[in-house]
Design an enzyme around this catalytic site. Structure first.
Site, PDB file in Angstrom:
ATOM      1  N   ASP A   7       0.969  -1.130   0.200  1.00  0.00           N
ATOM      2  CA  ASP A   7      -0.055   0.040   0.028  1.00  0.00           C
ATOM      3  C   ASP A   7       0.977   1.257   0.033  1.00  0.00           C
ATOM      4  OD1 ASP A   7      -1.557   2.183   0.670  1.00  0.00           O
ATOM      5  OD2 ASP A   7      -2.247   1.180   2.481  1.00  0.00           O
ATOM      6  N   LYS A  69       2.830  11.597  -3.062  1.00  0.00           N
ATOM      7  CA  LYS A  69       1.995  10.876  -4.071  1.00  0.00           C
ATOM      8  C   LYS A  69       0.663  11.816  -4.470  1.00  0.00           C
ATOM      9  CE  LYS A  69      -1.349   7.283  -3.375  1.00  0.00           C
ATOM     10  NZ  LYS A  69      -1.811   6.039  -2.292  1.00  0.00           N
ATOM     11  N   GLU A 146      -7.029   1.005  -4.273  1.00  0.00           N
ATOM     12  CA  GLU A 146      -7.094   0.734  -2.779  1.00  0.00           C
ATOM     13  C   GLU A 146      -8.389   0.400  -2.387  1.00  0.00           C
ATOM     14  OE1 GLU A 146      -5.398   4.637  -1.962  1.00  0.00           O
ATOM     15  OE2 GLU A 146      -3.763   4.027  -2.443  1.00  0.00           O
ATOM     16  N   ASP A 169     -12.791   5.294   1.398  1.00  0.00           N
ATOM     17  CA  ASP A 169     -11.268   5.160   1.612  1.00  0.00           C
ATOM     18  C   ASP A 169     -10.691   6.707   1.825  1.00  0.00           C
ATOM     19  OD1 ASP A 169      -8.776   4.855   1.834  1.00  0.00           O
ATOM     20  OD2 ASP A 169      -8.504   3.789  -0.180  1.00  0.00           O
TER      21      ASP A 169
END
Ligand code: AMP
Length: 610
Positions: A7, A69, A146, A169
């Site tokens: 992850d 990211k 994800e 999420d």
């Protein structure tokens, strides 16, 4: 050769694997499974990755980067030391460290990884994630979204019943919503919606601005160190709030003690603009899934920001039901990736589960606007939320008489005008010389299970052009260039955990010995240290192999309490002649300055891949 699931998070990254019939999160050197996605640079010392870098964020904000990211796939670059780094390169450093940790813990080489990406990552972001893995020495056969990984982990934990879920999420930089239907062995992602720029970081920004407002501080005029300290306080107060319901903020800024009180109600107010965005995403999701709130069995919250009480409060008010917050909310994505790694490795203990995913955005080509306007419009080929893999073929005709060529421009997005969408690439092809509307091309879009688009264009003469958009893997030269760069920033062999541990064991033997035995151990330590510091691949490998062999002999000797091994022939093999013969080794005297050999000073023909 093990496969791990990773992850690669905005704030923290984690690795998991399926081992001996069990799912395991892989701890780092410090025993923690959460590995901060942060990179720092220290003048003359080099790069820090992970917790050490995160610590420096506060004290050295100009030499430390995090949350990169969020800018994956964009042109943003970060200065560290004397050059600029892309989010792809910084992510490669994080991945490389995770790979190395995993190799140390599992005592196996890791060649392949399943890497998770936010469902809303576009082609370029996915492509850059794959490139980062490639630079880190990992093969990535499969990227999974994800929330899909989270759904897999939730399904494994919750059992067999048919269920409709929404996976919420909410991480540091992104919010992804997925509508999931689970039945039998199938986990079907029916629709996704999300925002790449909505996460815990935005809540930190809102708290930061609130603190400044309360203390009449003008954010724009504050020096970076002061701003970083306020931001840090904002994040800490946010986390404290989810534990205790109230947080007293206090910080000395420019010599003045500044205070503010943060309560659940204040934070709820501060988050209102973000909640507005969330509500829109829910509407979008339910519409695309052709469902309604009453049909949802569970709303599952994952991601670090799901711990926030105010978000739970907002969701239960919005949906009229209590969301499920998983205990391991910030680990569940990694656990799902680990399960997937197990499925890929065909772990006997894991049922064969089928995970189907969808394309999160519409993909199409630009065509002439029939209304006569100059601006081209989007002709959708693959509609958003189509199940993957998806393949669609359409025919397009020329717009001018005797036109020689058609330029097929490929876009991603939901906007009417192509200019408002993301341009992914283009492919040109000759067409038959005919009046307008009579010459044609067939365009085929295929979107594979990794969310990677393949486009084929074929004219009526049977000529074909192909373009594989996101999978623009690194060329051999690019990979070599990046690998060289990575060598500079990777931990030198002497500092790698497995080597440090090995040396520590020799040092322990040294401490507990005397006389000739101690001398020999000293020589062994010198040999290993020089090898590990040599910067030469073969010399490093020799040092490691010899060290391992000697250690097992030393251990055997210790166990049986026999001194025989120290007096007999067994250690003859590492006497000086052998050292000289070994590749790249000089004699003890000549190599006195071996300790100073840096990783950069590679000799001709040496291939240092450490
Ligand atoms: P992720 O990207 O899933 O790792 O989530 C990181 C985000 O979760 C960051 O914005 C953190 O500030 C936030 N976070 C972590 N722990 C907590 C907590 N206890 N309460 C609120 N937010 C948290």
């Amino acid at each position: 050769m093990a496969i791990i699931g990773i992850d690669l998070g905005t704030t923290n990254s984690l690795a998991a694997c399926w081992k001996d019939g069990r799912l395991e999160l892989i701890p780092g050197e410090d025993g923690e499974v959460l590995f901060p996605s942060a990179v720092g640079y220290v003048e003359r010392e080099g790069f820090l990755v992970g917790a050490a870098a995160k610590k420096r964020l506060l004290t050295h904000p100009m030499d430390t980067v995090a949350s990169f990211k969020c800018f994956m796939g964009t042109a943003k670059e970060y200065r560290l030391g004397d050059r600029m780094y892309t989010p792809m390169e910084l992510s490669a450093m994080v991945l490389e460290r995770l790979k190395r940790n995993a190799e140390h813990v599992l005592q196996e080489e890791i060649e392949e990884a399943i890497v998770t990406v936010p469902a809303y990552f576009n082609d370029k972001q996915r492509s850059d994630t794959k490139k980062a893995a490639q630079v880190a020495g990992l093969k990535v056969e499969r990227l999974i979204n994800e929330p899909s990984a989270a759904a897999l982990a939730y399904r494994m934990a919750m059992g067999e019943e048919d269920r409709a879920l929404i996976i919420f999420d909410f991480g540091g930089g992104t919010l992804d919503l997925s509508y999931v239907e689970c039945f039998d062995n199938v986990i079907e992602i029916v629709a996704v919606a999300g925002d790449n720029h909505l996460g815990g970081d935005d809540i930190d920004s809102a708290i930061q601005s609130y603190f400044c407002r309360e203390n009449a501080l003008v954010e724009e005029t504050l020096p970076p160190e002061e701003l970083a300290a306020i931001r840090n306080l904002a994040e800490q107060s946010k986390c404290a709030l989810s534990a205790s319901g109230q947080a007293d903020m206090e910080l000395t800024v420019a010599g003045k003690v500044c205070r503010a009180q943060l309560t659940e109600d204040i934070l709820f107010e501060l988050c209102m603009p973000l909640f507005g965005k969330m509500k829109k995403l829910f509407l979008h999701l339910l519409e695309d899934a052709d469902s309604r709130v009453s049909q949802i069995d569970d709303l599952v919250m994952v991601g670090g920001s799901s711990r926030l009480g105010v978000v739970r409060r907002f969701l239960s008010e919005l949906l009229g039901k209590e969301p499920v917050v998983l205990d391991e909310t910030d680990r569940v994505v990694a656990l799902g990736a680990g399960i997937y790694a197990g499925i890929r490795r065909r772990g006997e203990e894991i049922r064969d589960m089928l995970l189907t995913d969808v394309c999160p955005f519409t993909l199409g080509i630009g065509i002439r606007n029939r209304s006569g306007q100059d601006k081209n419009v989007l002709s959708p080929m693959i509609e958003r939320n189509s199940t993957l893999p998806a393949s669609v073929k359409n025919r397009f005709v020329t717009t001018s008489d005797y036109q020689r060529e058609i330029l097929v421009k490929i876009y991603q997005g939901e906007e009417y005008y192509v200019d408002d969408n993301v341009h992914l690439g283009e492919v040109a092809i000759e067409v038959a010389l005919k009046p307008a509307g009579q010459a044609w091309v067939d365009v085929q879009f295929t979107y594979d299970i990794n969310g990677i688009l393949h486009v084929t264009v074929e004219n009526e003469m049977g000529e074909r052009r192909q373009i594989l958009l996101a999978n623009q893997a690194l060329s051999a030269e690019e990979l070599e260039r990046y690998t060289k760069e990575m060598e500079k920033i990777m931990l030198p062999p002497i500092e790698q955990p497995q080597n440090r541990e090995m040396l520590a064991r020799f040092l322990e033997y040294f401490e507990n010995s005397t006389g000739e035995r101690r001398e020999r151990l000293g020589a062994m330590i010198g040999y290993i240290t020089r090898g590990l510091c040599s910067g030469r691949k073969k010399a490093v490998r020799n040092a490691q192999e010899n060290a391992r062999a000697w250690l097992s002999m030393l251990e055997e000797a210790r166990e049986t309490k026999e001194e025989r091994l120290f007096d007999g022939k067994d250690f003859e093999s590492w006497e000086d002649e052998d050292w000289e013969e070994a590749d790249g080794w000089e004699s003890e005297e000549e190599n006195q300055d071996g300790k100073d050999i840096g990783l950069d000073s590679k000799g001709e023909g040496d291939d240092n891949d450490q």
